[in-house]
Design an enzyme around this catalytic site. Structure first.
Site: not given
Ligand code: AMP
Length: 979
Positions: A648, A741, A622-624, A626-629
């Site tokens: 994460k 941030d 669902i996202g990327a 800093e350290f991985g998917e």
């Molecule tokens: P981050 O590393 O926290 O910036 O997460 C990267 C991306 O993953 C975020 O911009 C969200 O789109 C998605 N993401 C991170 N944490 C969550 C979560 N708890 N629920 C849903 N999406 C998430």
């Protein structure tokens, strides 16, 4: 010869069977004349006329004896009879010589000779070798003169038995000799023996066979050894008497643990029995609640669920855990403030123990969860190791929900994770409002006033809100549209300086409902400063400060910049009240920087819960991060409902430092429990692929969510989201945590449109600096979101987070628009330093924009704090009217139009190009269907026309209308801020 015949009869009639038979084991016989069935071969000297040998048959056995009876011979008899060489045991230095003999009465001889004797002598001679027949009297030493107890007359036969000791034998052997000096004597038996104490076991100590006696010794000291499986502190000793008896055992051997004495041995305890230590005790049966032991057991193991305290003896049974205390009750202590007595009854089941103690803990609970009370409440006599069943709890604050737990513990509680806990929730309430009852003027000068007031009751923490302003007319005293000053005070008095002379001021004081007691009445008064010149003495007390007030908690000078309605010019209102909440709660607990731990893994263990990777199912990226998917996934913990989670991951090939940095986010997140902070479910650290598992936020990042729903949400909904974010930030600032941030991209939105602060990667702690700030010389700074002082000299504080919150407010109200649009970071910094600020987003309530501007005060001390922000947003949400007034909006700066951006200055070539530029392409068809196909037609459109072609959403309607307005304006400018 006559005598000789007599003598034969005399001696042959002796009943030889009665001779002494040595007691087995006690005597070692070296020579036994009577037992010898053959001629003894003893040496006689002189060979003739001295001792003679006779033999007789008794009961079919041949016996030998020696006799001599030269009573009628001349005086000076000296007849010797010498034994054969008697071998000696090295230890037998002392031997017994037992003689059985008969002596004739000298008077029984007719015409008894004067030379007749009734005794004879015993001699001995040491020798290393058998010297055979060579005999020298002078080699013998006299041992004793042997005299009979009874002499035998004619017809009598009285046998005497005499025993003598021959001592100090030191050679390999010896001879005995019997000297006759003129007696009539028959020697029937000579027995030579020594005595021994036989090998024995006494009190579990084994002693070897020992020769009795010794050189001048009556007792021989003998050392022994404990028998197998027995031990003794000292070596066991015993004494062997001259008579071959063991006496006076010294020292005690005892069977070791697991063994008990059975006669002279130590035997292992039977199964089901035990013996815990070295002792003379028997094995004991396994006590209550133990498992049957094996043979030779030192202790019986406890049954499952039963334990032994370290101080319990093995002989004590095992005990169970106590059950929880019962009848927990809380009673208020009459005529006191914030005190209760907590009492309980002992557990129904003490687990069979009498060492119960009680431990009381307390939590304060509110909507955002529960936190330990720690030292905010006091216990008497204490909170731990209580033996009584009550405790006095004080310093409780009214209207706070307290959950008290009492745990019963015993000496075995340490062995189990199970807790015997009872809890009770209570809160103290005041039913009567805290009222200011009187207000008085204590002192005044031309520029200062001292006021004090009284209150209806004493409370633990009273706080007062004092407002004042010049009285400049009639009507409402502290209404919107006026400028006044608000002071929050902890004392019931205040000194106010820098007032205008001879001027009437209005004062309003109200007890602040810190204890959630009903809102108090308001007390209002008018006081006037004097007209005279300021008195030096008086004014010095004021010390040039605007306000002096003892323990003043907070001074907030709120100048309500009420831009009065510009009558007739605009329909939009100026900003509404900007209200600053007096609430200033102490931080409940302080955030701990994981970097303060020498080993970052310690922080991870302390603040997070380890999850087994088999409980985590990753479903979709669902996202990327800093350290991985980042994945959406399911957390299936046995016994718990399946939970949607975000997972994460740490990409492969990471370094240890990256792993620690990755997990540090979890160590930070794990410390927070708040509705508006992303909740950490746990971490996977013990397996190759580390993971951070958090609650799943269905609507993802806020910036994207807003862009996707541009114009679709009302101001109230948007302010509601901001309220949530501010509550999360208040919680973080209470914990002295600076986010650094804060931006819409780092806020996540769930399916209920609840916003939660996330992304704790850049975080830093506030240390013990008096200003509570932290500076650092590294790290990336998100310029557009960051306060000038944080950019300039890295002064990151909660006040800089407030600046960032202002930017988030702008992002939210502008539906995810990029702050400062396409300006470069450098241009942004320059503009900010030149006092320019972002303009109000389109359709933004004036009060909301005013709050943004407050957050962007250059002087960080003037920015509101998060508690203030929460309170302001709450108020705005409670009165929807307050959101009606919309801030001034300038389409030229708020919508980036290519025609006004200066990129080429050319007008739009088509309606669809224009719609695309304002991100409203979805309405292209509406325009073409309505026949609006050229920009000239567009410029003619009014709001109503736009609605009529099918643009219904107010946000979209406004965006299109404002764009048209901007296109019409010939004075479009390139400068964003020069408005
Ligand atoms: P981050 O590393 O926290 O910036 O997460 C990267 C991306 O993953 C975020 O911009 C969200 O789109 C998605 N993401 C991170 N944490 C969550 C979560 N708890 N629920 C849903 N999406 C998430």
């Amino acid at each position: 010869m006559e005598y000789r015949g007599f003598k034969c009869i005399l001696f042959f009639n002796i009943f030889i069977n009665s001779i002494f038979i040595s007691e087995q084991n006690k005597e070692e016989v070296l020579l036994d004349m009577s037992a010898s069935g053959s001629e003894l071969g003893w040496l006689k000297w002189p060979d003739e006329d001295g001792w003679e040998m006779a033999q007789t048959v008794v009961n079919g056995s041949l016996h030998y004896n020696y006799f001599v009876c030269n009573v009628e011979s001349p005086a000076g008899q000296d007849n010797w009879l010498r034994t054969t060489f008697i071998q000696r045991q090295p230890t037998a230095t002392r031997v017994f010589v037992e003689l059985r003999f008969v002596v004739r009465d000298c008077n029984s001889f007719n015409g008894a000779s004067l030379t007749c004797k009734e005794t004879f002598n015993l001699y001995a001679s040491d020798s290393d070798v058998d010297i055979g027949t060579s005999f020298r009297k002078n080699h013998f030493r006299k041992v004793a003169t042997i005299a009979p107890d009874e002499i035998s007359r004619v017809g009598e036969l009285k046998i005497n038995t005499e025993t003598r000791v021959v001592e100090n034998l030191s050679r390999k052997g010896f001879y005995l000799a019997f000297q006759d000096i003129g007696a009539c004597v028959a020697l029937y038996s000579v027995r030579v023996y020594y005595k021994i104490c036989p090998a024995t076991i006494k009190s579990l100590a084994a002693f070897p066979e020992t020769v009795a006696g010794g050189d001048k010794q009556n007792l021989r000291k003998v050392a022994g050894e404990c028998v197998e499986n027995a031990v003794s502190e000292d070596q066991p000793l015993i004494y062997c008497t001259v008579d071959g008896e063991w006496v006076v055992p010294v020292g005690q051997c005892q069977c070791r643990a697991g063994y008990a004495a059975a006669g002279d041995v130590c035997q292992g305890c039977q199964p089901g029995f035990f013996k815990a230590d070295v002792s003379s005790e028997a094995c004991q049966q396994c006590p209550a609640n133990t498992q049957p032991s094996e043979a030779g057991a030192l202790i019986c193991p406890c049954q499952d669920g039963y334990y032994r305290a370290p101080t319990d003896l093995p002989s004590a049974g095992c005990s169970g855990l106590p059950s929880e205390p019962v009848d927990l009750a809380v009673t208020t202590v009459p005529s006191t403030v914030g005190k209760v007595t907590m009492s309980w009854s002992p557990p129904e089941d003490a687990g069979g123990r009498s060492d119960l103690t009680y431990h009381v803990t307390c939590e304060r609970c509110d909507d955002s969860g529960c936190v330990p009370c720690e030292d905010r409440v006091r216990y008497e006599p204490g909170s731990t190791d209580l033996t009584d069943t009550s405790v006095l709890v004080s310093q409780l604050e009214p209207s706070v929900n307290y959950t008290f737990s009492v745990e019963a513990r015993s000496g075995v509680s340490q062995f189990s994770n199970q807790r015997a806990l009872s809890s009770i929730t209570t809160s103290l309430h005041y039913t009567d409002p805290l009222k200011v009852t009187t207000m008085q003027l204590d002192e005044r000068s031309s520029n200062s006033l001292s006021l004090s007031w009284t209150v209806s009751r004493k409370a633990a923490h009273n706080r007062y809100q004092l407002m004042y302003r010049k009285k400049d007319g009639e009507g409402e005293t502290f209404s919107s549209g006026t400028t006044y000053t608000v002071l929050i005070l902890e004392n019931n008095w205040v000194q106010i300086g820098e007032l205008a002379p001879a001027t009437a001021y209005l004062f309003r004081v109200q007890a602040v409902n810190v204890d959630n007691s009903p809102v108090s009445d308001i007390m209002e008064h008018e006081f006037t400063t004097t007209a005279e010149a300021p008195n030096q003495g008086n004014t010095s007390v004021i010390l040039g400060a605007a306000v002096g007030g003892g323990a003043m908690l907070l001074i907030v000078v709120v100048v309500l910049l009420i831009r009065k309605r510009r009558r007739g010019s605009h329909t939009r209102q100026g900003p509404e009240d900007t209200y600053f909440s007096p609430e200033q709660l102490k931080p409940l607990k302080t955030y701990v920087d994981p970097h303060t731990y020498e080993d970052p893994n310690t922080a991870v263990h302390k603040f997070t819960k380890e999850i087994h990777p088999s409980h985590v199912t990753k479903q979709k990226v669902i996202g990327a991060g800093e350290f991985g998917e980042v994945y959406r996934g399911i957390l299936k913990v046995p016994g718990r409902k399946d939970l949607a989670v975000a997972v994460k991951t740490l990409k492969p090939g990471y370094s240890e430092k990256q792993r620690q940095d990755f997990l540090s986010e979890a160590s930070i997140m794990g410390q927070f429990t708040h509705q508006n902070i992303i909740r950490l479910e746990g971490v996977v650290t013990k397996f190759k692929h580390a993971m951070i598992v958090t609650e799943y936020m269905e609507n993802g990042a806020l910036d994207k969510y807003l862009k996707d729903h541009d114009g679709e949400m009302s101001s109230t909904q948007l302010v509601g989201m901001l309220r949530g974010i501010s509550a999360g930030m208040k919680y973080l600032s209470d914990m002295s945590y600076v986010h650094r941030d804060l931006a819409a991209r780092n806020i996540l939105v769930n399916c209920n449109m609840e916003c939660k602060v996330s992304d704790f990667g850049l975080s830093r702690v506030l240390e013990d600096d008096p200003e509570g700030t932290y500076t650092t010389s590294g790290g990336k700074i998100p310029i557009r979101w960051t306060a000038p002082e944080a950019i300039a000299y890295r002064k990151f504080t909660s006040a800089s987070d407030v600046w960032s919150f202002g930017i988030v407010m702008w992002e939210v109200m502008a539906f995810g628009e990029r702050p400062y649009w396409d300006m470069s970071n450098h241009e942004v910094m320059k503009a900010i330093n030149e006092a320019f600020r972002l303009p109000a987003p389109m359709d933004c309530p004036s009060a909301v924009y005013q709050l943004m501007l407050q957050c962007w005060q250059h002087d960080r001390s003037k920015r509101p704090r998060f508690p203030d922000i929460v309170s302001i947003l709450d108020k705005l949400l409670k009165s929807p009217e307050s959101l009606k007034a919309i801030a001034d909006f300038d389409p030229r700066v708020s919508i980036r139009l290519p025609s006004t951006s200066g990129s080429d200055g050319s007008p739009f070539r088509s309606v669809s190009e224009w719609l695309e530029s304002i991100k409203m392409s979805q309405y292209s068809e509406n325009f073409s269907c309505a026949g609006v196909v050229s920009m000239e037609q567009v410029l003619q459109m009014k709001s109503e026309d736009i609605r009529n072609i099918g643009v219904r959403l107010p946000g979209h309607l406004k965006r299109i209308a404002y764009s048209i307005l901007g296109l019409k304006d010939q004075t479009s400018t390139l400068s964003v801020f020069a408005v």
